[in-house]
Design an enzyme around this catalytic site. Structure first.
Site, short mmCIF file in Angstrom:
data_model
loop_
_atom_site.label_atom_id
_atom_site.label_comp_id
_atom_site.label_asym_id
_atom_site.label_seq_id
_atom_site.Cartn_x
_atom_site.Cartn_y
_atom_site.Cartn_z
N ILE A 1 0.83 -1.22 0.00
CA ILE A 1 0.00 0.00 0.00
C ILE A 1 0.86 1.26 0.00
CG2 ILE A 1 -0.27 0.30 2.52
CD1 ILE A 1 -3.29 0.76 1.94
N ASP B 1 1.27 -0.52 9.64
CA ASP B 1 1.65 0.67 10.41
C ASP B 1 3.17 0.88 10.30
OD1 ASP B 1 0.97 1.59 13.94
OD2 ASP B 1 1.37 2.81 12.15
N1 APR Z 1 0.56 -3.13 2.26
C1 APR Z 1 -0.72 -3.60 2.25
N2 APR Z 1 -1.23 -4.40 3.20
C2 APR Z 1 -0.39 -4.75 4.20
C3 APR Z 1 0.95 -4.29 4.29
C4 APR Z 1 1.41 -3.45 3.25
N3 APR Z 1 2.67 -2.96 3.24
N4 APR Z 1 1.50 -4.82 5.44
C5 APR Z 1 0.56 -5.57 6.02
N5 APR Z 1 -0.58 -5.55 5.29
C6 APR Z 1 -1.86 -6.21 5.55
C7 APR Z 1 -1.83 -7.43 6.43
O1 APR Z 1 -1.51 -8.60 5.66
C8 APR Z 1 -3.27 -7.47 6.94
O2 APR Z 1 -4.13 -8.13 6.00
O3 APR Z 1 -2.65 -5.28 6.28
C9 APR Z 1 -3.66 -5.98 7.01
C10 APR Z 1 -3.72 -5.41 8.44
O4 APR Z 1 -2.71 -6.05 9.22
P1 APR Z 1 -1.87 -5.23 10.35
O5 APR Z 1 -0.96 -4.27 9.70
O6 APR Z 1 -1.28 -6.28 11.25
O7 APR Z 1 -2.97 -4.38 11.13
P2 APR Z 1 -4.05 -4.82 12.23
O8 APR Z 1 -4.41 -6.26 12.14
O9 APR Z 1 -5.14 -3.80 12.12
O10 APR Z 1 -3.26 -4.63 13.61
C11 APR Z 1 -2.93 -3.32 14.01
O11 APR Z 1 -0.69 -3.99 14.40
O12 APR Z 1 1.05 -3.12 13.27
C12 APR Z 1 0.38 -3.05 14.45
O13 APR Z 1 0.64 -0.79 15.19
C13 APR Z 1 -0.27 -1.70 14.64
O14 APR Z 1 -0.92 -2.17 16.88
C14 APR Z 1 -1.40 -2.06 15.55
C15 APR Z 1 -1.83 -3.44 15.04
#
Ligand code: APR
Length: 181
Positions: free
Chosen positions: A9, A32
């Site tokens: 993304i 994040d």
């Molecule tokens: N681009 C697109 N999608 C991504 C990317 C990326 N670079 N990195 C991860 N994802 C996807 C993951 O595969 C998942 O399907 O984004 C989705 C959300 O996953 P997370 O990033 O783990 O977010 P979430 O499950 O909402 O958890 C949030 O995780 O990273 C920490 O600080 C954040 O504490 C918060 C928690």
């Protein structure tokens, strides 16, 4: 227009990239971490300035996108399913509030990751259903809404939900969510 995209993304040239943040709003892992790495320190500095007390689950707020192609990041805090936060309405609110914030910025294009579907362990099929239902039912002026998958299988699942969602009437009940993440 709502499309399913398989991409990192942080590379997308859209007005708004949505971040799956946490309540502290000081970075983390997953998308994040990727957004803070790609955007650079300006993103964290803006988080500290604009969200001194963090952000509530289900809410959304914007910062600069720093060095990314996007103009803004809209950070939203999904419910942490693994920690027992299973209120589906809070996950819907993440998409609705992010669209509202993006619209107020004058954005025309936006890219969403699957909020809560990673570290927060929301069952993937329902995370996809919520994403599709929320953006399809939203009254928004945004013209280009991309649901971003981090792998090809997830992209196919989002595409299937988009085509099913386009034929499902709003009165239909959402798909039953399995108890297991
Ligand atoms: N681009 C697109 N999608 C991504 C990317 C990326 N670079 N990195 C991860 N994802 C996807 C993951 O595969 C998942 O399907 O984004 C989705 C959300 O996953 P997370 O990033 O783990 O977010 P979430 O499950 O909402 O958890 C949030 O995780 O990273 C920490 O600080 C954040 O504490 C918060 C928690």
């Amino acid at each position: 227009m709502i499309t399913a995209v398989h991409a990192d993304i942080t590379t997308l040239d859209v007005d708004v990239v949505v971040n799956a943040a946490n309540r502290a709003m000081r970075g983390g892992g997953g998308v994040d971490g990727a957004i803070h790495r790609a955007g650079g320190p300006a993103v964290l500095a803006d988080c500290v300035r604009r969200f001194p007390h963090g952000l509530a689950t289900g809410d959304a707020g914007w910062t600069t996108a720093g060095k990314m192609p996007a103009r803004w990041v809209v950070h939203t805090v999904g419910p942490n399913y693994g920690a027992g936060e299973t209120d589906r309405g809070l996950l819907v609110s993440c998409y609705r509030r992010s669209l509202e914030v993006a619209e107020n910025l004058g954005a025309r294009s936006i890219a969403f990751p699957l909020i809560s579907a990673g570290v927060y362990r929301w069952p993937r099929a329902d995370a996809i259903a919520v994403a599709v239902e929320s953006v399809m039912s939203a009254a928004t002026s945004l013209e280009d809404i991309r649901l971003v998958a981090y792998d090809a299988a997830t992209q196919s699942a989002i595409e299937a939900e988009l085509s099913a969602g386009s034929s499902r009437s709003p009165e239909d009940p959402p798909p039953a969510t399995t108890g297991s993440p």
